[in-house]
Design an enzyme around this catalytic site. Structure first.
Site, short mmCIF file in Angstrom:
data_model
loop_
_atom_site.label_atom_id
_atom_site.label_comp_id
_atom_site.label_asym_id
_atom_site.label_seq_id
_atom_site.Cartn_x
_atom_site.Cartn_y
_atom_site.Cartn_z
CB ALA A 146 -21.52 172.24 -55.86
CE1 TYR A 147 -29.10 174.26 -52.11
CE2 TYR A 147 -30.35 174.12 -54.31
CZ TYR A 147 -30.30 174.39 -52.96
OH TYR A 147 -31.51 174.38 -52.26
CB ALA A 148 -28.09 169.90 -58.16
CB SER A 170 -25.67 169.22 -51.34
OG SER A 170 -26.14 170.18 -51.55
#
Length: 247
Positions: free
Chosen positions: A155-157, A159
């Site tokens: 999810a971080y990557a 974004s």
């Protein structure tokens, strides 16, 4: 063009109260730029950054802002213009990182990350593109994790990958304005955001994967931002991986 390094230039640094954002704010001040330190909740750390800049003879103010709120971001730029007469550089360093496998990540956590990392960058950049003076620069933040495909980072990557897609398009949309737009993608960097929840053994393992055999330092990242915010005018529409060769 060659951008003069003097007090006539002013920078807005979101997430400027701690970690990489703080290092960037301090470095730009050393370069001679006035600095607006954007922060979301830690007023004490934001004021500490301002005081550190003022101690070295620079000028800075701290402004609380939710980067995903367009009215707050508009007020941030208004404050910068009142304080320093205009804005030349915008650094989107505000970020949220929550690491969990996809199946375990709560959707509220997903939304929180994307609200800050993607929407926040979009909102700030949208305001910046109409406010920056000629010779200006927008520096967004991605991450080297977009190339590493590490479990728990999905999810971080995602974004941050969206930020990488946004930046070169915005650079082209700024045609004729003498404004550059780039993204910086740090590798593992020794900040509270990265170190939190990791064992010493894991940190050492990650550091050894880098051919430099260490974690990045916030100042390593600030060095590249300084170039993009100053005389690096022929770098435009790029994502620059600043990771010591980790990816």
């Amino acid at each position: 063009m060659t951008v003069p390094s003097n007090q006539s230039r002013a920078a807005v640094v979101t997430g400027g109260s701690r970690g990489i954002g703080r290092a960037v704010a301090l470095r730009l001040a050393v370069d001679g730029q006035d600095v607006v330190v954007g922060y979301v909740d830690n007023e004490t750390e934001a004021k500490s950054t301002v005081e550190a800049i003022e101690t070295t003879g620079g000028r800075a103010v701290a402004v609380q802002v939710d980067v995903a709120d367009e009215n707050g971001v508009r007020a941030l730029f208004d404050a910068a213009e009142r304080s320093f007469g205009g804005v030349d550089v915008v650094v989107n360093a505000a970020g949220v990182m929550i690491l969990k496998p996809v199946v375990q990540l709560d959707l509220d956590e997903f939304d929180r990350m994307h609200r800050t990392n993607l929407r926040g960058t979009f909102v700030v950049a949208r305001e910046a593109i109409g406010r920056l003076r000629a010779g200006g620069a927008i520096i967004n933040f991605s991450t080297s994790v977009t190339r590493l495909n590490l479990p728990s980072y999905a999810a971080y990557a995602a974004s941050k990958a969206a930020v990488e897609a946004l930046s070169p398009i915005l650079a082209k949309e700024a045609r004729g304005r003498d404004i550059t737009v780039n993204a910086v993608a740090p590798g593992p960097t020794a900040t509270a955001l990265f170190l939190e929840g990791k064992s010493d053994d894991l940190i050492q393992h990650i550091a050894k994967q880098n051919p430099m055999e260490r974690l990045g330092r916030p100042d390593d990242i600030a060095e590249v931002v300084s170039l993009l915010a100053g005389n690096g005018r022929w770098i435009n529409g790029q994502t620059i991986f600043v990771n010591g060769g980790a990816a």
